[in-house]
Scaffold this motif. Structure first.
Motif, PDB file in Angstrom:
ATOM      1  N   GLU A 239       4.873   8.339  -0.541  1.00 51.57           N
ATOM      2  CA  GLU A 239       4.318   7.051  -0.170  1.00 51.57           C
ATOM      3  C   GLU A 239       3.204   7.229   0.855  1.00 51.57           C
ATOM      4  O   GLU A 239       3.136   8.227   1.562  1.00 51.57           O
ATOM      5  CB  GLU A 239       5.426   6.154   0.400  1.00 51.57           C
ATOM      6  N   VAL A 240       2.346   6.232   0.945  1.00 50.32           N
ATOM      7  CA  VAL A 240       1.215   6.314   1.863  1.00 50.32           C
ATOM      8  C   VAL A 240       1.688   6.476   3.303  1.00 50.32           C
ATOM      9  O   VAL A 240       1.206   7.340   4.039  1.00 50.32           O
ATOM     10  CB  VAL A 240       0.320   5.059   1.736  1.00 50.32           C
ATOM     11  N   GLY A 241       2.626   5.665   3.740  1.00 55.01           N
ATOM     12  CA  GLY A 241       3.138   5.764   5.106  1.00 55.01           C
ATOM     13  C   GLY A 241       2.138   5.255   6.126  1.00 55.01           C
ATOM     14  O   GLY A 241       1.128   4.643   5.793  1.00 55.01           O
ATOM     15  N   LYS A 242       2.396   5.519   7.397  1.00 51.94           N
ATOM     16  CA  LYS A 242       1.519   4.990   8.452  1.00 51.94           C
ATOM     17  C   LYS A 242       0.600   6.052   9.063  1.00 51.94           C
ATOM     18  O   LYS A 242      -0.261   5.724   9.872  1.00 51.94           O
ATOM     19  CB  LYS A 242       2.348   4.348   9.552  1.00 51.94           C
ATOM     20  N   TYR A 243       0.777   7.324   8.693  1.00 52.28           N
ATOM     21  CA  TYR A 243      -0.094   8.403   9.176  1.00 52.28           C
ATOM     22  C   TYR A 243      -0.898   8.963   8.009  1.00 52.28           C
ATOM     23  O   TYR A 243      -0.329   9.349   6.984  1.00 52.28           O
ATOM     24  CB  TYR A 243       0.723   9.544   9.778  1.00 52.28           C
TER      25      TYR A 243
ATOM     26  N   GLN B 243       0.817  -1.206   0.000  1.00 50.21           N
ATOM     27  CA  GLN B 243       0.000   0.000   0.000  1.00 50.21           C
ATOM     28  C   GLN B 243       0.844   1.245   0.000  1.00 50.21           C
ATOM     29  O   GLN B 243       0.459   2.268  -0.548  1.00 50.21           O
ATOM     30  CB  GLN B 243      -0.912   0.010   1.236  1.00 50.21           C
ATOM     31  N   THR B 244       2.021   1.206   0.609  1.00 54.22           N
ATOM     32  CA  THR B 244       2.862   2.393   0.673  1.00 54.22           C
ATOM     33  C   THR B 244       3.351   2.809  -0.701  1.00 54.22           C
ATOM     34  O   THR B 244       3.816   3.921  -0.883  1.00 54.22           O
ATOM     35  CB  THR B 244       4.071   2.163   1.593  1.00 54.22           C
ATOM     36  N   LYS B 245       3.237   1.927  -1.686  1.00 53.42           N
ATOM     37  CA  LYS B 245       3.687   2.246  -3.031  1.00 53.42           C
ATOM     38  C   LYS B 245       2.506   2.524  -3.955  1.00 53.42           C
ATOM     39  O   LYS B 245       2.679   2.725  -5.144  1.00 53.42           O
ATOM     40  CB  LYS B 245       4.520   1.087  -3.575  1.00 53.42           C
ATOM     41  N   THR B 246       1.300   2.509  -3.405  1.00 51.36           N
ATOM     42  CA  THR B 246       0.106   2.718  -4.199  1.00 51.36           C
ATOM     43  C   THR B 246       0.054   4.141  -4.752  1.00 51.36           C
ATOM     44  O   THR B 246       0.332   5.094  -4.057  1.00 51.36           O
ATOM     45  CB  THR B 246      -1.157   2.475  -3.343  1.00 51.36           C
ATOM     46  N   LYS B 247      -0.335   4.267  -6.003  1.00 48.27           N
ATOM     47  CA  LYS B 247      -0.481   5.581  -6.602  1.00 48.27           C
ATOM     48  C   LYS B 247      -1.729   6.250  -6.040  1.00 48.27           C
ATOM     49  O   LYS B 247      -2.704   5.601  -5.706  1.00 48.27           O
ATOM     50  CB  LYS B 247      -0.602   5.452  -8.123  1.00 48.27           C
ATOM     51  N   PRO B 248      -1.723   7.592  -5.944  1.00 42.23           N
ATOM     52  CA  PRO B 248      -2.889   8.308  -5.416  1.00 42.23           C
ATOM     53  C   PRO B 248      -4.139   8.014  -6.229  1.00 42.23           C
ATOM     54  O   PRO B 248      -4.086   7.872  -7.447  1.00 42.23           O
ATOM     55  CB  PRO B 248      -2.474   9.773  -5.534  1.00 42.23           C
ATOM     56  N   HIS B 249      -5.294   7.916  -5.537  1.00 36.34           N
ATOM     57  CA  HIS B 249      -6.582   7.729  -6.187  1.00 36.34           C
ATOM     58  C   HIS B 249      -7.274   9.085  -6.225  1.00 36.34           C
ATOM     59  O   HIS B 249      -7.750   9.564  -5.219  1.00 36.34           O
ATOM     60  CB  HIS B 249      -7.448   6.751  -5.389  1.00 36.34           C
TER      61      HIS B 249
ATOM     62  N   ASN C 289      -1.137  12.217   3.219  1.00 36.31           N
ATOM     63  CA  ASN C 289      -0.214  11.502   4.087  1.00 36.31           C
ATOM     64  C   ASN C 289       0.468  12.463   5.061  1.00 36.31           C
ATOM     65  O   ASN C 289       0.118  13.644   5.151  1.00 36.31           O
ATOM     66  CB  ASN C 289       0.814  10.703   3.259  1.00 36.31           C
ATOM     67  N   TYR C 290       1.431  11.961   5.794  1.00 35.26           N
ATOM     68  CA  TYR C 290       2.114  12.740   6.835  1.00 35.26           C
ATOM     69  C   TYR C 290       2.761  14.000   6.274  1.00 35.26           C
ATOM     70  O   TYR C 290       2.895  15.009   6.967  1.00 35.26           O
ATOM     71  CB  TYR C 290       3.170  11.865   7.504  1.00 35.26           C
ATOM     72  N   HIS C 291       3.157  13.957   5.017  1.00 38.73           N
ATOM     73  CA  HIS C 291       3.851  15.079   4.377  1.00 38.73           C
ATOM     74  C   HIS C 291       2.915  15.977   3.576  1.00 38.73           C
ATOM     75  O   HIS C 291       3.370  16.896   2.883  1.00 38.73           O
ATOM     76  CB  HIS C 291       4.969  14.548   3.482  1.00 38.73           C
ATOM     77  N   GLY C 292       1.605  15.722   3.648  1.00 36.44           N
ATOM     78  CA  GLY C 292       0.646  16.570   2.954  1.00 36.44           C
ATOM     79  C   GLY C 292       0.383  16.186   1.519  1.00 36.44           C
ATOM     80  O   GLY C 292      -0.375  16.868   0.822  1.00 36.44           O
ATOM     81  N   HIS C 293       0.982  15.087   1.063  1.00 34.11           N
ATOM     82  CA  HIS C 293       0.767  14.647  -0.314  1.00 34.11           C
ATOM     83  C   HIS C 293      -0.608  13.975  -0.422  1.00 34.11           C
ATOM     84  O   HIS C 293      -0.983  13.166   0.417  1.00 34.11           O
ATOM     85  CB  HIS C 293       1.856  13.661  -0.725  1.00 34.11           C
ATOM     86  N   THR C 294      -1.359  14.328  -1.454  1.00 33.57           N
ATOM     87  CA  THR C 294      -2.694  13.776  -1.623  1.00 33.57           C
ATOM     88  C   THR C 294      -2.622  12.310  -2.036  1.00 33.57           C
ATOM     89  O   THR C 294      -2.082  11.975  -3.086  1.00 33.57           O
ATOM     90  CB  THR C 294      -3.490  14.554  -2.690  1.00 33.57           C
TER      91      THR C 294
END
Length: 257
Positions: A70-74, A45-51, A100-105
């Motif tokens: 990456e999706v990450g845990k947060y 899942q951490t490598k999943t492209k944004p939906h 995600n934790y870094h604000g990436h959609t």
């Protein structure tokens, strides 16, 4: 362009003064939700492209490395609603956004309401009937969201409303709610629940929701607000649930309600 998007780099630097970026620490065992599809392992899942089916995320303004995408845990979630029923007073889901934790959609989709819309609430939701051409069925959004947040620490503001709209539940020990954070209520709400708008202005020194809302912008603001006091959030969490029950441990399932 929203201030949260355009000033994300500066706000991240401000947040880093009191928090550190967590290292990836995925659960040892992946689990499946009670949805109609089977989830892949957390590592996958951490490598999943944004939906995404929206076009106003402004992610290009957020400087990120491949790892930070990456999706990450947060994950932080926020939803937008429209009105249904005779007077349009009942709320129904119309958009789901997750960063995600870094604000990436990571996820951002319009959702087709299951009932006839009688009030689009565009002035606050930012949603109009034309957005429904891009919208996915409710069941699709529900299943995709459940799969995505499974085993994740989920951040939100009054998050019970978002989960209720999705007809989902999430383990309480894996939720961080900025609306229920005691220190925020005491310092910014006089003991009551402070609004996300107020927390953003007081903590991030940024104004949001000045016009129609953006669930992506709100999710990003919520994540930054959590990060601004992450150490205290986690300390209070450990006191309530115990240090050993923090992240996905094979039981952190999101379920349909």
């Amino acid at each position: 362009m929203s201030s949260i998007s355009s000033n994300w780099k500066r706000l991240q630097k401000k947040s880093k003064k009191s928090t550190k970026t967590p290292k990836s620490n995925h659960p040892k065992h992946s689990t499946t939700t009670s949805t109609d599809t089977t989830t892949s392992s957390t590592k996958e899942q951490t490598k999943t492209k944004p939906h995404n089916n929206t076009h106003n995320n402004n992610d290009k303004t957020i400087p990120t490395t491949q790892r930070q995408k990456e999706v990450g845990k947060y994950l932080a979630i926020d939803c937008e609603f429209v009105g249904v029923g005779p007077e349009g007073t009942s709320s129904e889901l119309a958009r789901v956004s997750i960063v995600n934790y870094h604000g990436h959609t990571i996820y951002d989709k319009f959702v087709k309401p299951t009932h006839k819309v009688t009030d689009w609430r565009t002035w606050v939701s930012g949603i109009t009937s034309r957005h429904m051409a891009q919208a996915v069925p409710f069941k699709t959004a529900q299943t995709e969201t459940a799969n995505l947040i499974e085993g994740k620490v989920l951040v939100g503001h009054a998050i019970e409303h978002d989960l209720e709209a999705l007809c989902l539940s999430h383990p309480k020990y894996m939720i961080r709610d900025t609306a229920k954070h005691g220190p925020f209520k005491k310092q910014y709400g006089g003991g009551k629940t402070p609004s996300l708008k107020k927390l953003s202005e007081m903590i991030l020194n940024e104004k949001i929701q000045s016009g129609s809302h953006s669930s992506v912008e709100d999710a990003r603001a919520t994540m930054l607000i959590y990060r601004s006091d992450k150490a205290v959030f986690e300390k209070l969490h450990d006191l309530k649930f115990g240090k050993g029950k923090k992240y996905g441990d094979g039981n952190g399932r999101s379920k349909k309600t």
